[in-house]
Design a protein around this motif. Structure first.
Motif, mmCIF file in Angstrom:
data_model
loop_
_atom_site.group_PDB
_atom_site.id
_atom_site.type_symbol
_atom_site.label_atom_id
_atom_site.label_comp_id
_atom_site.label_asym_id
_atom_site.label_seq_id
_atom_site.Cartn_x
_atom_site.Cartn_y
_atom_site.Cartn_z
ATOM 1 N N VAL A 17 0.826 -1.240 -0.018
ATOM 2 C CA VAL A 17 -0.051 -0.058 -0.095
ATOM 3 C C VAL A 17 0.797 1.235 0.028
ATOM 4 N N ARG A 18 1.934 1.173 0.653
ATOM 5 C CA ARG A 18 2.883 2.409 0.910
ATOM 6 C C ARG A 18 3.680 2.597 -0.399
ATOM 7 N N LYS A 19 3.912 1.594 -1.149
ATOM 8 C CA LYS A 19 4.443 1.655 -2.478
ATOM 9 C C LYS A 19 3.337 2.160 -3.533
ATOM 10 N N HIS A 20 2.062 1.700 -3.342
ATOM 11 C CA HIS A 20 1.130 2.198 -4.210
ATOM 12 C C HIS A 20 1.023 3.706 -4.098
ATOM 13 N N ALA A 21 0.896 4.227 -2.977
ATOM 14 C CA ALA A 21 0.607 5.489 -2.603
ATOM 15 C C ALA A 21 1.672 6.398 -2.921
ATOM 16 N N LEU A 22 2.971 5.779 -3.028
ATOM 17 C CA LEU A 22 4.146 6.609 -3.303
ATOM 18 C C LEU A 22 4.089 6.766 -5.069
ATOM 19 N N ASP A 23 3.730 5.660 -5.850
ATOM 20 C CA ASP A 23 3.692 5.792 -7.373
ATOM 21 C C ASP A 23 2.303 6.718 -7.403
ATOM 22 N N LEU A 24 1.414 6.663 -6.654
ATOM 23 C CA LEU A 24 0.315 7.873 -6.802
ATOM 24 C C LEU A 24 0.367 9.097 -6.746
ATOM 25 N N GLY A 25 1.568 9.341 -5.747
ATOM 26 C CA GLY A 25 1.862 10.754 -5.345
ATOM 27 C C GLY A 25 0.891 11.076 -3.987
ATOM 28 N N ILE A 26 0.536 10.088 -3.337
ATOM 29 C CA ILE A 26 -0.558 10.362 -2.354
ATOM 30 C C ILE A 26 0.296 10.395 -0.850
ATOM 31 N N GLN A 27 0.037 11.116 -0.097
ATOM 32 C CA GLN A 27 0.392 11.239 1.227
ATOM 33 C C GLN A 27 -0.560 10.582 2.225
ATOM 34 N N LEU A 28 0.026 9.463 2.691
ATOM 35 C CA LEU A 28 -0.818 8.474 3.612
ATOM 36 C C LEU A 28 -1.493 8.867 4.616
ATOM 37 N N ARG A 29 -0.611 10.152 5.356
ATOM 38 C CA ARG A 29 -1.322 10.754 6.515
ATOM 39 C C ARG A 29 -2.523 11.244 6.217
ATOM 40 N N LEU A 30 -2.866 11.610 5.177
ATOM 41 C CA LEU A 30 -4.058 12.157 4.562
ATOM 42 C C LEU A 30 -5.294 11.359 4.305
ATOM 43 N N VAL A 31 -5.012 10.159 4.438
ATOM 44 C CA VAL A 31 -5.784 8.968 3.874
ATOM 45 C C VAL A 31 -6.482 8.365 5.127
ATOM 46 N N ARG A 32 -7.918 8.436 5.129
ATOM 47 C CA ARG A 32 -8.404 7.639 6.277
ATOM 48 C C ARG A 32 -8.202 6.129 5.976
ATOM 49 N N GLY A 33 -7.839 5.269 6.913
ATOM 50 C CA GLY A 33 -7.757 3.924 6.922
ATOM 51 C C GLY A 33 -9.049 3.160 7.422
ATOM 52 N N THR A 34 -9.564 2.195 6.681
ATOM 53 C CA THR A 34 -10.781 1.478 6.984
ATOM 54 C C THR A 34 -10.381 0.148 7.627
ATOM 55 N N GLY A 35 -9.097 -0.156 7.511
ATOM 56 C CA GLY A 35 -8.871 -1.622 8.034
ATOM 57 C C GLY A 35 -8.464 -1.636 9.633
ATOM 58 N N PRO A 36 -8.082 -2.951 10.028
ATOM 59 C CA PRO A 36 -7.958 -2.879 11.621
ATOM 60 C C PRO A 36 -6.981 -2.028 12.016
ATOM 61 N N ALA A 37 -7.213 -1.311 13.152
ATOM 62 C CA ALA A 37 -6.560 -0.118 13.919
ATOM 63 C C ALA A 37 -6.323 0.925 12.931
ATOM 64 N N GLY A 38 -7.247 1.020 11.883
ATOM 65 C CA GLY A 38 -7.073 2.340 11.155
ATOM 66 C C GLY A 38 -6.152 2.039 10.025
ATOM 67 N N ARG A 39 -5.483 0.603 9.737
ATOM 68 C CA ARG A 39 -4.761 0.371 8.481
ATOM 69 C C ARG A 39 -5.456 1.077 7.299
ATOM 70 N N VAL A 40 -4.460 1.348 6.463
ATOM 71 C CA VAL A 40 -4.791 2.101 5.202
ATOM 72 C C VAL A 40 -4.680 0.937 4.184
ATOM 73 N N LEU A 41 -5.768 0.635 3.488
ATOM 74 C CA LEU A 41 -6.031 -0.476 2.507
ATOM 75 C C LEU A 41 -5.909 0.119 1.038
#
Length: 425
Positions: A143-167
């Motif tokens: 997921v981190r690599k996918h976000a990097l490829d898309l130019g997305i800052q993970l800290r701005l994305v709400r995670g819906t997985g367990p413990a707020g994990r970003v999917l």
């Protein structure tokens, strides 16, 4: 109407107690035969506890995180007919209803949060969330690599997985909502926060913590790092994938590393071993059972490629893929998660330059794979671009001498830099 009491079953292997990890039902729920009631954690794996009857849940025998003895009351179900106990025989002090709040907390840390709503901390509406600039959200390496490829800052994305994990789905939702919401979320990222969240260390996370602490306290760790030129083996891998990928499946670097371990261990049998420090006995094994450290939503798991010495590259690749999928889905069996003789760990594209992996006791060696980078190297007086990778490995100095560890890693280096030697008998 009667009461059917389900007791904590004997899971085998001499286990006297297990940890209640998560409830999938609550008091008042109607359940059917074979429905999963709870997950319990042994020293080796998560185990589902199914219902043997139809009926209504009237009492729960423990709370998530509680260690329960085999044979203790797990759950009471109201059923048609007489049931298996008399009403007066129910031990009220043992059969108790777990507070709803405990179940909610459990869903923060477990992989199957189907029995409770989302954690209180995840109150932001929509796929965006404000985090502190230095806060590192939970996400898998992929997921981190996918976000990097898309130019997305993970800290701005709400995670819906367990413990707020970003999917991956959260990244798609973030992209779909448009730039207007993005600007609002960026502004919110600088707002002060006073919220706190307490997460109990239970289930798989508790087991991981116990094993890591035990390993670092009992074993005499020492690490050895070596740089390897993987240009040739990567060229061979690309050639094999181009020629046979469509029919035999794609090869990653891991099957080559497994093969290199197998060949190198022939000359270093003291490294393919387990050490029973209580009995003061070292067991050297002829079979090479390679543990593959795998990150799952519930934590780090180590499924085992058995008899790697008898597997081809594609056989190893298929088994690694199968086991990794089973581990990430929480479907790996106890047998698939035990019995390794040496462990291979890799963080893939996030492998960093150097790491210090912790031994998977009672093994005496673990080989860590760092990321591959292209660098200028001097070969025969000429500067050339080569693909370089570090192996960061740890050993138990009580069993493995430093010289033997260094020679072992050098043997692996020679095999990977001249990959034809992997297959020369």
């Amino acid at each position: 109407m009667g009461t059917h009491v389900i007791k904590m079953p004997d899971i085998g292997e001499g286990i006297a107690e297990v940890e209640l990890s998560v409830w999938h039902v609550k008091v008042g729920d109607m359940v059917v035969e074979d429905q999963v009631l709870a997950d319990v954690m042994t020293d080796k794996a998560m185990v589902d506890i199914p219902s043997p009857v139809h009926g209504k849940v009237i009492a729960l025998g423990g709370q998530p995180g509680e260690v329960m003895a085999v044979g203790s009351v797990l759950i009471s179900i109201e059923v048609e007919g007489a049931g298996n106990v008399k009403e007066s025989a129910q031990p009220a002090a043992v059969v108790k209803e777990a507070p709803v709040a405990a179940t909610k907390v459990e869903t923060v840390v477990e992989s199957k949060p189907v029995a409770a709503p989302a954690p209180k901390a995840a109150v932001c509406q929509g796929p965006m969330v404000a985090r502190e600039a230095d806060e590192r959200p939970l996400a898998s390496p992929a997921v981190r690599k996918h976000a990097l490829d898309l130019g997305i800052q993970l800290r701005l994305v709400r995670g819906t997985g367990p413990a707020g994990r970003v999917l991956h789905e959260d990244l798609d939702a973030y992209l779909a909502q448009g730039q207007s919401n993005a600007s609002a979320s960026v502004a919110a990222a600088y707002a002060q926060r006073t919220d706190e969240q307490q997460i109990p260390v239970i289930g798989m996370r508790r087991k991981i913590a116990q094993r890591m602490q035990d390993a670092t306290q009992r074993a005499a760790h020492f690490s050895y790092v070596e740089e390897i030129d993987v240009t040739a083996v990567e060229e061979l891998r690309a050639h094999l994938n181009e020629k046979h990928g469509a029919t035999r499946g794609k090869l990653t670097l891991l099957p080559f590393l497994v093969r290199a371990l197998v060949v190198a261990l022939r000359d270093f049998p003291q490294i393919n071993a387990r050490y029973d420090d209580e009995a003061q006995v070292i067991t050297r094994l002829g079979a090479v059972h390679v543990g593959i450290a795998t990150q799952a939503d519930i934590g780090l798991m180590v499924p085992v490629v058995r008899h790697a010495e008898a597997r081809s590259l594609w056989d190893s690749a298929a088994e690694i893929s199968r086991l990794a999928t089973a581990a990430r889905n929480g479907k790996a069996s106890r047998d698939e998660l035990s019995g390794s003789t040496i462990t291979l760990t890799s963080l893939g594209a996030l492998g960093g330059i150097v790491s210090t992996p912790v031994l998977n006791l009672p093994e005496v060696a673990i080989v860590g794979v760092n990321k591959i980078v292209e660098r200028p190297m001097v070969i025969k007086g000429q500067i050339v671009i080569r693909k370089m990778m570090n192996l960061s490995s740890s050993f138990d100095h009580r069993v493995v001498d430093g010289m033997d560890a260094a020679l072992f890693i050098q043997a692996i280096r020679g095999l990977l830099e001249q990959p034809a030697t992997l297959f020369v008998e």
